[in-house]
Write an enzyme that holds these catalytic residues in place. Structure first.
Site, PDB file in Angstrom:
ATOM      1  N   HIS A 382       0.865  -1.180   0.000  1.00  0.00           N
ATOM      2  CA  HIS A 382       0.000   0.000   0.000  1.00  0.00           C
ATOM      3  C   HIS A 382       0.902   1.231   0.000  1.00  0.00           C
ATOM      4  CE1 HIS A 382      -3.370  -2.492   1.311  1.00  0.00           C
ATOM      5  NE2 HIS A 382      -4.163  -1.451   1.343  1.00  0.00           N
ATOM      6  N   GLU A 385      -2.164   6.272  -0.450  1.00  0.00           N
ATOM      7  CA  GLU A 385      -3.637   6.312  -0.329  1.00  0.00           C
ATOM      8  C   GLU A 385      -3.978   7.569   0.481  1.00  0.00           C
ATOM      9  OE1 GLU A 385      -5.373   3.155   1.985  1.00  0.00           O
ATOM     10  OE2 GLU A 385      -7.350   3.401   1.087  1.00  0.00           O
ATOM     11  N   ASP A 467     -11.290  -3.844  -2.807  1.00  0.00           N
ATOM     12  CA  ASP A 467     -10.776  -3.375  -1.519  1.00  0.00           C
ATOM     13  C   ASP A 467     -11.557  -3.944  -0.331  1.00  0.00           C
ATOM     14  OD1 ASP A 467      -8.915  -2.061  -0.018  1.00  0.00           O
ATOM     15  OD2 ASP A 467      -9.707  -0.055  -0.305  1.00  0.00           O
ATOM     16  N   ASP A 468     -12.686  -3.336   0.021  1.00  0.00           N
ATOM     17  CA  ASP A 468     -13.440  -3.750   1.213  1.00  0.00           C
ATOM     18  C   ASP A 468     -14.936  -3.813   0.915  1.00  0.00           C
ATOM     19  OD1 ASP A 468     -11.123  -3.444   3.238  1.00  0.00           O
ATOM     20  OD2 ASP A 468     -11.171  -1.528   2.204  1.00  0.00           O
TER      21      ASP A 468
HETATM   22  O1  LIG Z   1      -7.976   0.787   1.957  1.00  0.00           O
HETATM   23  C1  LIG Z   1      -7.280   0.355   2.889  1.00  0.00           C
HETATM   24  N1  LIG Z   1      -6.042   0.843   3.129  1.00  0.00           N
HETATM   25  C2  LIG Z   1      -5.257   0.408   4.143  1.00  0.00           C
HETATM   26  N2  LIG Z   1      -5.638  -0.554   4.991  1.00  0.00           N
HETATM   27  C3  LIG Z   1      -6.857  -1.087   4.807  1.00  0.00           C
HETATM   28  C4  LIG Z   1      -7.711  -0.677   3.774  1.00  0.00           C
HETATM   29  N3  LIG Z   1      -8.835  -1.400   3.857  1.00  0.00           N
HETATM   30  C5  LIG Z   1      -8.684  -2.232   4.911  1.00  0.00           C
HETATM   31  N4  LIG Z   1      -7.503  -2.035   5.488  1.00  0.00           N
HETATM   32  C6  LIG Z   1      -6.980  -2.676   6.703  1.00  0.00           C
HETATM   33  O2  LIG Z   1      -7.076  -4.071   6.623  1.00  0.00           O
HETATM   34  C7  LIG Z   1      -7.261  -4.595   7.906  1.00  0.00           C
HETATM   35  C8  LIG Z   1      -8.231  -5.757   7.845  1.00  0.00           C
HETATM   36  O3  LIG Z   1      -7.633  -6.912   7.530  1.00  0.00           O
HETATM   37  C9  LIG Z   1      -7.843  -3.497   8.766  1.00  0.00           C
HETATM   38  O4  LIG Z   1      -7.061  -3.326   9.891  1.00  0.00           O
HETATM   39  C10 LIG Z   1      -7.826  -2.273   7.880  1.00  0.00           C
HETATM   40  O5  LIG Z   1      -7.228  -1.185   8.554  1.00  0.00           O
END
Ligand SMILES: O=c1[nH]cnc2c1ncn2[C@@H]1O[C@H](CO)[C@@H](O)[C@H]1O
Length: 550
Positions: A382, A385, A467-468
């Site tokens: 990452h 962002e 992503d989520d």
């Molecule tokens: O978009 C993002 N950027 C950085 N970290 C993320 C993002 N989405 C989720 N998490 C991180 O992934 C972990 C879950 O496994 C969470 O702790 C969250 O902070």
């Protein structure tokens, strides 16, 4: 100042066409791309359809959305998108690999709650009794308990005499939820609200009370805290992973590289003890993957899914010492599961956690250790962002590239850095772009102001990623959806492809093809596997194109 010289207007028009061509030749979907006659025909059909829907669907008022436009913010435009024929067509598109998703956030919250209700061991508690006043501010905490600690008392979360912190079985908590607070439905709404940034509420949460990156991240982080208590329990973990694979295939994805947060050392076992180590998590992942593939094969759909690998992740607040031991843990897992561990990353809100430079020395040592041992766990980091320019999160991009990252997760601020853009283009570093994530996490407000076209038009490889999706609450509407095999209910990647298509007059079907193909090309699959994955995707792509033209 030299004034332009043209022999005549025909000459001007010739120069104009040459300039446009030159500019467009730099794009990822440049005009030199090979296009079959069927693709050309399908592309023309899509362009025509886009034009007519821009003038019909998008030009009219919709309930609650008086001024819609193609590429508008996802949460508001979603229901309009669902009405378009373009959406229906793209639902069938094979989308390649999903390269950026956090496993904890990939399965629909309603499905997760359903899994929780099936487990007698799962319990819930709150820091106060729930009442009309406290409800919206209270978070449920979930945990599996050993049998001897199961609670059978009549106590309920909504009873004023509830003693804060007392565990209540999830099923019981739901059944006894005060009818004045909605009864069992009220319980579901409360729990799901705590695990998602809900689309309808989300509009106000995202765009009003939480209208900054750091503010919405507070809510976002709490959704993980809640759902982790359910997911990291062996009997659920297995079903959760299966559902992740199933819904990915439904979204047209044929291969995934998913980030798993290994920061907690253990998850809860069936006996309610928190003692299940990482290697067992992976054993279960592996067995579930094989079971899913066997099930697909039995349905004659083996070519729809190549497989899944894991990007080992930890959180950007640990100490350097902890990172050293985390890297050793990752190496041990790689040695036991070489086919599963695909890469390494550090995650969490970049604007507020530690920058990569803080960990850089340890990360360089990690690469040296790998060389000594003859193994390869590439960084897939990452970085960028952020809305910053020169902030720690933005500067992470320099470190990610210097550390040799294979791809960049997000790279939202990359377009501010001409040299880094050039390096990514030359080194073929793919950018994992997650459009809806940026919008909900307040980095951008619509597709039209998204840096995605800047990346693609500068010739950088890009993959669209979800992503989520579970936290963004856009994967399905009710429990019933799981009985209905309807791709329209699982539309996250599909929606991205549509948004990319409608947000530009130049982009067409060939850009979508390049996005899908690039995702497979930039996966960590070995060469022969990669060729097999691409060949299977190409076959499906041809069928997709034929389905448009026929
Ligand atoms: O978009 C993002 N950027 C950085 N970290 C993320 C993002 N989405 C989720 N998490 C991180 O992934 C972990 C879950 O496994 C969470 O702790 C969250 O902070």
């Amino acid at each position: 100042m030299s004034s332009p010289k043209f022999a005549d207007f025909a000459h001007y028009k010739q120069e104009r066409a040459a300039l446009i061509n030159h500019d467009r030749s730099l794009r990822r979907d440049n005009p030199e791309s090979k296009v079959s006659p069927s693709e050309a025909k399908a592309d023309a059909i899509i362009r025509q359809l886009r034009l007519s829907e821009n003038n019909s669907v998008w030009a009219t008022e919709h309930e609650g959305v008086p001024h819609p436009f193609p590429g508008m913010e996802f949460l508001t435009g979603r229901n309009i998108i669902l009405k378009t024929k373009l959406f229906e067509i793209l639902a069938k598109m094979p989308k390649g690999a999903l390269l950026h998703a956090h496993l904890d956030a990939t399965v629909n919250a309603e499905f997760v709650l359903k899994l929780a209700l099936e487990q007698p061991a799962l319990h819930v508690r709150t820091a106060e009794p729930i009442s009309a006043v406290t409800l919206s501010g209270l978070l449920p905490e979930f945990r599996a308990l050993p049998k001897e600690l199961f609670t059978n008392s009549e106590i309920t979360l909504t009873d004023p005499s509830y003693i804060p912190g007392t565990w209540v079985s999830v099923k019981k908590a739901r059944d006894t939820f005060d009818s004045a607070l909605g009864g069992p439905d009220g319980f579901d709404k409360w729990v799901i609200g705590a695990m998602t940034i809900n689309p309808s509420e989300g509009q106000s949460i995202t765009y009003q009370t939480h209208n900054t990156v750091n503010k919405i991240w507070e809510k976002f982080t709490s959704t993980f805290t809640v759902s982790t208590g359910i997911i990291r329990f062996v009997p659920i973990w297995e079903k959760y992973i299966y559902e992740f694979f199933r819904s990915s295939v439904e979204d047209g994805v044929s291969y995934v590289e998913v980030r798993i947060n290994f920061h907690p050392k253990y998850m809860f076992g069936e006996d309610g003890q928190e003692n299940v180590p990482h290697r067992v998590w992976l054993q279960i992942f592996d067995a579930t993957l094989n079971r899913f593939k066997a099930d697909l094969k039995q349905q004659g759909r083996a070519d729809e899914f190549i497989g899944a690998r894991i990007i080992y992740s930890t959180l950007r607040y640990i100490s350097v010492e902890d990172l050293d031991s985390t890297c050793e843990d990752c190496i041990t897992l790689k040695q036991e599961f070489p086919h599963l561990i695909a890469g390494f990353d550090l995650v969490g809100p970049e604007n507020v956690l530690k920058p990569l430079i803080y960990y850089a020395e340890s990360l360089l040592r990690f690469r040296e250790r790998q060389k000594e041992l003859g193994i390869d766990i590439p960084f897939i980091l990452h970085a960028g962002e952020t809305l910053g320019d020169g902030t720690e999160a933005d500067v992470n991009l320099y470190d990610a590239i210097l550390l040799g990252t294979l791809r960049i997760g997000h790279g939202f601020s990359l377009v501010k850095h001409p040299k880094l853009m050039e390096m990514c283009r030359e080194r073929n570093i793919l950018i994992e772009v997650c459009p809806i994530s940026y919008e909900i996490l307040r980095l951008t407000s619509s597709m039209l102001m998204h840096p995605l076209p800047i990346l693609m038009n500068n010739g950088l490889p890009v993959a669209l990623c979800s992503d989520d999706p579970a936290m963004f609450g856009n994967m399905g509407l009710s429990f019933d959806f799981y009985q209905v095999n309807d791709p329209l209910h699982s539309p996250i990647l599909l929606t991205y492809f549509l948004q990319v298509l409608v947000a530009s007059e130049v982009t067409g079907l060939i850009a979508l093809r390049e996005l899908a193909r690039d995702s497979l090309l930039h996966s960590t699959l070995e060469d022969t596997e990669k060729q097999r994955a691409i060949a299977a995707w190409e076959k499906r792509w041809e069928d997709f194109v034929e389905s448009i033209v026929s």
